[in-house]
Design an enzyme around this catalytic site. Structure first.
Site, PDB file in Angstrom:
ATOM      1  N   GLU A 141       3.356   0.204  -2.273  1.00  0.00           N
ATOM      2  CA  GLU A 141       2.173   0.235  -1.397  1.00  0.00           C
ATOM      3  C   GLU A 141       1.547  -1.158  -1.277  1.00  0.00           C
ATOM      4  OE1 GLU A 141      -2.473   1.321  -1.854  1.00  0.00           O
ATOM      5  OE2 GLU A 141      -1.045   2.361  -3.148  1.00  0.00           O
ATOM      6  N   ASP A 192       1.461  -3.074   2.457  1.00  0.00           N
ATOM      7  CA  ASP A 192       0.213  -3.458   3.126  1.00  0.00           C
ATOM      8  C   ASP A 192       0.338  -4.866   3.707  1.00  0.00           C
ATOM      9  OD1 ASP A 192      -2.729  -3.262   3.648  1.00  0.00           O
ATOM     10  OD2 ASP A 192      -2.793  -4.873   2.163  1.00  0.00           O
ATOM     11  N   ASP A 245      -1.505   5.405   1.855  1.00  0.00           N
ATOM     12  CA  ASP A 245      -0.827   4.646   0.802  1.00  0.00           C
ATOM     13  C   ASP A 245       0.688   4.854   0.866  1.00  0.00           C
ATOM     14  OD1 ASP A 245      -3.296   3.830  -0.060  1.00  0.00           O
ATOM     15  OD2 ASP A 245      -3.366   5.167  -1.797  1.00  0.00           O
ATOM     16  N   GLU A 259       2.367   2.902   3.690  1.00  0.00           N
ATOM     17  CA  GLU A 259       2.567   1.495   3.326  1.00  0.00           C
ATOM     18  C   GLU A 259       3.744   1.341   2.364  1.00  0.00           C
ATOM     19  OE1 GLU A 259      -2.105   0.036   3.787  1.00  0.00           O
ATOM     20  OE2 GLU A 259      -1.310   0.567   1.824  1.00  0.00           O
TER      21      GLU A 259
END
Length: 229
Positions: free
Chosen positions: A45, A49, A118, A121
């Site tokens: 995650e 991002d 989450d 990502e």
């Protein structure tokens, strides 16, 4: 390693076949089901991002060559925030393949905004590690492509818009206070109050404090703008 049929179908939906299927399994494993031999998706995650941000920053620049930083920033924030990632996750049915612990599953984890965002990502990072930046970019643009063209020119989130409303009238920034928390630890509900220096207030309840703050700001701003009209 052989993936289950539901994960194979998920690969079809995102348009990527994993050379290393363990990456996909890690990306869809929530911390509630992790173990020493089964890592969760938190590290992926973190990486995803950053990959998402770079791809969408490039996409926004390409979509509007004449836009300046002040115009691009709110659009970018609208595209990468957790709510947008969760919406993308729903578009590809990510919730259906998440690996969750029993308590998280019983509390509706497959529908939770933060959890879905989450995991989306993490999937992005898994594709990046598996096949490189071009493959990750291609997947992101397949899923986010329409959103890039449709994101509003003024795409500020509600908290930012309310703060700017207050500052334009010589007020201090709004304050946010958690006034109540209910429910079990695995499925809390937060009630947050937003207050302006001039006395106006509004409350909202959501499963995460950030969501409650945004909802309270959105409701208060709508009331203030209606009053100003």
């Amino acid at each position: 390693m052989k993936l289950s049929a539901d994960l194979r179908a998920f690969e079809d939906r995102i348009g990527h076949r994993f050379a290393n299927p363990e990456l996909l399994l890690e990306a869809v494993t929530h911390s509630s089901l992790s173990s020493p031999t089964r890592p969760d998706n938190q590290r992926l995650e973190f990486l995803g991002d950053r990959v998402l941000g770079l791809v969408l920053a490039e996409a926004l620049l390409d979509a509007d060559p004449g836009a300046n930083e002040g115009q691009l920033a709110p659009r970018f924030n609208a595209l990468v925030r957790k709510e947008s990632c969760a919406a993308a996750a729903r578009d590809v049915g990510l919730g259906e393949v998440l690996k969750l612990g029993r308590s998280e599953m019983m509390s509706g984890g497959r529908r939770k905004e933060a959890l879905l965002g989450d995991a989306m990502e993490a999937v992005i990072a898994a594709v990046y590690v598996d096949a490189g930046f071009d493959a990750a970019r291609a997947m992101i643009l397949r899923i986010w492509g329409g959103r890039v063209g449709e994101v509003a020119a003024d795409a500020r989130d509600a908290k930012t818009a309310l703060q700017e409303w207050a500052q334009a009238r010589g007020q201090l920034p709004p304050t946010y206070t958690e006034v109540e928390r209910q429910g079990p630890d695995h499925a809390p509900q937060f009630t947050v109050e937003v207050r302006l220096g001039s006395g106006e207030t509004e409350q909202a309840t959501a499963g995460a404090k950030r969501q409650a703050e945004q909802a309270a700001a959105r409701t208060l701003l709508a009331r203030l703008e209606k009053r100003d009209d």
